[in-house]
Scaffold this motif. Sequence first.
Motif, PDB file in Angstrom:
ATOM      1  N   LEU A  37       0.842  -1.217   0.000  1.00 12.36           N
ATOM      2  CA  LEU A  37       0.000   0.000   0.000  1.00 12.36           C
ATOM      3  C   LEU A  37       0.871   1.259   0.000  1.00 12.36           C
ATOM      4  O   LEU A  37       0.588   2.228  -0.713  1.00 12.36           O
ATOM      5  CB  LEU A  37      -0.930  -0.009   1.215  1.00 12.36           C
ATOM      6  N   ALA A  38       1.945   1.247   0.791  1.00 11.18           N
ATOM      7  CA  ALA A  38       2.829   2.417   0.870  1.00 11.18           C
ATOM      8  C   ALA A  38       3.541   2.688  -0.452  1.00 11.18           C
ATOM      9  O   ALA A  38       3.840   3.838  -0.790  1.00 11.18           O
ATOM     10  CB  ALA A  38       3.857   2.216   1.983  1.00 11.18           C
ATOM     11  N   LEU A  39       3.807   1.622  -1.226  1.00 15.56           N
ATOM     12  CA  LEU A  39       4.462   1.782  -2.525  1.00 15.56           C
ATOM     13  C   LEU A  39       3.493   2.242  -3.612  1.00 15.56           C
ATOM     14  O   LEU A  39       3.897   2.459  -4.760  1.00 15.56           O
ATOM     15  CB  LEU A  39       5.122   0.455  -2.953  1.00 15.56           C
ATOM     16  N   GLY A  40       2.218   2.370  -3.228  1.00 17.51           N
ATOM     17  CA  GLY A  40       1.219   2.855  -4.188  1.00 17.51           C
ATOM     18  C   GLY A  40       0.707   1.795  -5.137  1.00 17.51           C
ATOM     19  O   GLY A  40       0.184   2.105  -6.220  1.00 17.51           O
ATOM     20  N   MET A  41       0.815   0.536  -4.759  1.00 23.57           N
ATOM     21  CA  MET A  41       0.319  -0.543  -5.608  1.00 23.57           C
ATOM     22  C   MET A  41      -1.206  -0.476  -5.695  1.00 23.57           C
ATOM     23  O   MET A  41      -1.867  -0.256  -4.670  1.00 23.57           O
ATOM     24  CB  MET A  41       0.762  -1.891  -5.006  1.00 23.57           C
ATOM     25  N   PRO A  42      -1.814  -0.628  -6.894  1.00 28.94           N
ATOM     26  CA  PRO A  42      -3.275  -0.601  -7.013  1.00 28.94           C
ATOM     27  C   PRO A  42      -3.924  -1.609  -6.070  1.00 28.94           C
ATOM     28  O   PRO A  42      -3.423  -2.733  -5.913  1.00 28.94           O
ATOM     29  CB  PRO A  42      -3.525  -0.985  -8.480  1.00 28.94           C
ATOM     30  N   LEU A  43      -5.043  -1.217  -5.446  1.00 27.27           N
ATOM     31  CA  LEU A  43      -5.677  -2.069  -4.436  1.00 27.27           C
ATOM     32  C   LEU A  43      -6.050  -3.447  -4.967  1.00 27.27           C
ATOM     33  O   LEU A  43      -5.947  -4.440  -4.242  1.00 27.27           O
ATOM     34  CB  LEU A  43      -6.929  -1.372  -3.875  1.00 27.27           C
ATOM     35  N   ASP A  44      -6.471  -3.503  -6.229  1.00 29.79           N
ATOM     36  CA  ASP A  44      -6.886  -4.809  -6.774  1.00 29.79           C
ATOM     37  C   ASP A  44      -5.684  -5.710  -7.095  1.00 29.79           C
ATOM     38  O   ASP A  44      -5.851  -6.873  -7.451  1.00 29.79           O
ATOM     39  CB  ASP A  44      -7.770  -4.630  -8.013  1.00 29.79           C
ATOM     40  N   GLU A  45      -4.462  -5.163  -6.962  1.00 30.05           N
ATOM     41  CA  GLU A  45      -3.258  -5.953  -7.246  1.00 30.05           C
ATOM     42  C   GLU A  45      -2.582  -6.479  -5.975  1.00 30.05           C
ATOM     43  O   GLU A  45      -1.764  -7.395  -6.032  1.00 30.05           O
ATOM     44  CB  GLU A  45      -2.235  -5.095  -8.013  1.00 30.05           C
ATOM     45  N   VAL A  46      -2.908  -5.887  -4.817  1.00 30.70           N
ATOM     46  CA  VAL A  46      -2.182  -6.202  -3.581  1.00 30.70           C
ATOM     47  C   VAL A  46      -2.324  -7.677  -3.194  1.00 30.70           C
ATOM     48  O   VAL A  46      -1.335  -8.391  -3.024  1.00 30.70           O
ATOM     49  CB  VAL A  46      -2.649  -5.289  -2.416  1.00 30.70           C
ATOM     50  N   VAL A  47      -3.570  -8.144  -3.070  1.00 32.24           N
ATOM     51  CA  VAL A  47      -3.797  -9.531  -2.645  1.00 32.24           C
ATOM     52  C   VAL A  47      -3.259 -10.509  -3.689  1.00 32.24           C
ATOM     53  O   VAL A  47      -2.639 -11.527  -3.343  1.00 32.24           O
ATOM     54  CB  VAL A  47      -5.295  -9.788  -2.379  1.00 32.24           C
ATOM     55  N   LYS A  48      -3.460 -10.172  -4.984  1.00 30.97           N
ATOM     56  CA  LYS A  48      -2.964 -11.050  -6.065  1.00 30.97           C
ATOM     57  C   LYS A  48      -1.445 -11.191  -5.991  1.00 30.97           C
ATOM     58  O   LYS A  48      -0.896 -12.279  -6.189  1.00 30.97           O
ATOM     59  CB  LYS A  48      -3.350 -10.473  -7.437  1.00 30.97           C
ATOM     60  N   THR A  49      -0.756 -10.081  -5.700  1.00 22.76           N
ATOM     61  CA  THR A  49       0.714 -10.101  -5.614  1.00 22.76           C
ATOM     62  C   THR A  49       1.171 -10.971  -4.443  1.00 22.76           C
ATOM     63  O   THR A  49       2.097 -11.783  -4.586  1.00 22.76           O
ATOM     64  CB  THR A  49       1.252  -8.663  -5.436  1.00 22.76           C
TER      65      THR A  49
END
Length: 448
Positions: A37-49
């Motif tokens: 989240l701090a790196l600005g990753m899109p919310l829909d990508e966080v869990v997938k990553t």
Amino acid sequence: MPLVIVAIGIVALLLLIMGLKLNTFISLIIVSFGVALALGMPLDEVVKTIEAGLGGTLGHIALIFGLGAMLGKLIADSGGAQRIAMTLVNKFGTKNTQWAVLVASFVIGIALFFEVGLVLLIPIVFAISRELKVSILSLGISMTAALSVTHGFLPPHPGPTTIAGEFGADIGEVLLYGFIIAIPTVILAGPVFTKIARKLVPDSFTKMGNIASLGEQKTFKLEDTPGFGISVFTALLPVILMSIATIITLMQKTMGFEGNALLDAIHFIGEAGTAMLLSLLFAVYSMGIARKIPMKNVMESCTQAILHIGMMLLIIGGGGAFKQVLINGGVGDYVAELFKGTALSPILLAWIIAAILRIALGSATVAALTTAGLVIPMLGQSDVNLALVVLATGAGSLIASHVNDAGFWMFKEYFGLSMKETFATWTLLETVISVAGLGFVLLLSLFV
């Protein structure tokens, strides 16, 4: 600044594990979410990553790691490990007990993970110490040096196995080069370092140690254990299979001869997963069926082995999730850009990053996995041998074990040492292994 975010994430990880005493796996997942989240990753990508990092890491090592744990447990529960240790002590003679313990621990350490090997070998080493009236610590340093070196450099141990998968390195090459580096490193860290430690903290070599916390240990009459030859062969079988395949592959590349069905079969057998499965099946026979042990008991040992490594697998998966966040969040690319055009070798850089993370985090495996997330984007810019980068990362991840590492406290308590003595023996021992390992990797890089 991506690196500032990573630094804050690592501090948060330390606070969660050491301050709040939160489970390491849960802490890694929390920090992975926070850093993403701090790196600005899109919310829909966080869990997938996070799922991709966890699944990708475990997908590569779960098979090797699980089968390896079962193989080690069968050798331990059958008395094979005790047979190897006691036979070598008898062969080497009283004057060379330290070398006997070093060789025995190295052979056993290939098949057993560090913590398991430590718990298994310490009672044997204590018994040898009492019988021969030798300092327990002089034997203990050689034993832990061998276990630590195999843990850091040789598959199927989690660090080198996992990092080989992340870097796309040939696991057979990692094993072959790992052996070349491990042997001189373990000699330096064992018998040679023991002489230095004896001068630094002479009083620690008079202490008796205490292994009461290990509870009642399984002991065997030597005549009831498997033979020495079959015990060593069973422990080394995965190494033999993978090494043969690697040597033939290197010869094929050098001489340029065509592939055929026989070579394909050799490569298949030498794959880490296949080699571990065949070795486990052989161990079921050699350590179980051939000795008239009921299959139910043999399978019970296999089940116990998996119960012991369940949390370790999750922690490795958590490390993989954090690594993937660093890659997908652009931190790896940022580090690659930062060092673009630098004369610094990826081998040296991987070691430095792993060493810093090891000192900060305590866990060698988590430090190695996090290093992978930072170093992978740089590897495309270099023609460096990937197996050597794996070994350099493994060496860096062993450095300066201190109060945030479980191994530090195990060593301190078992050998009855003070904090100062533990720093002068265990912490320094791990640093010798790390620096010597790097030196031998750099030396080997001149030839491969």
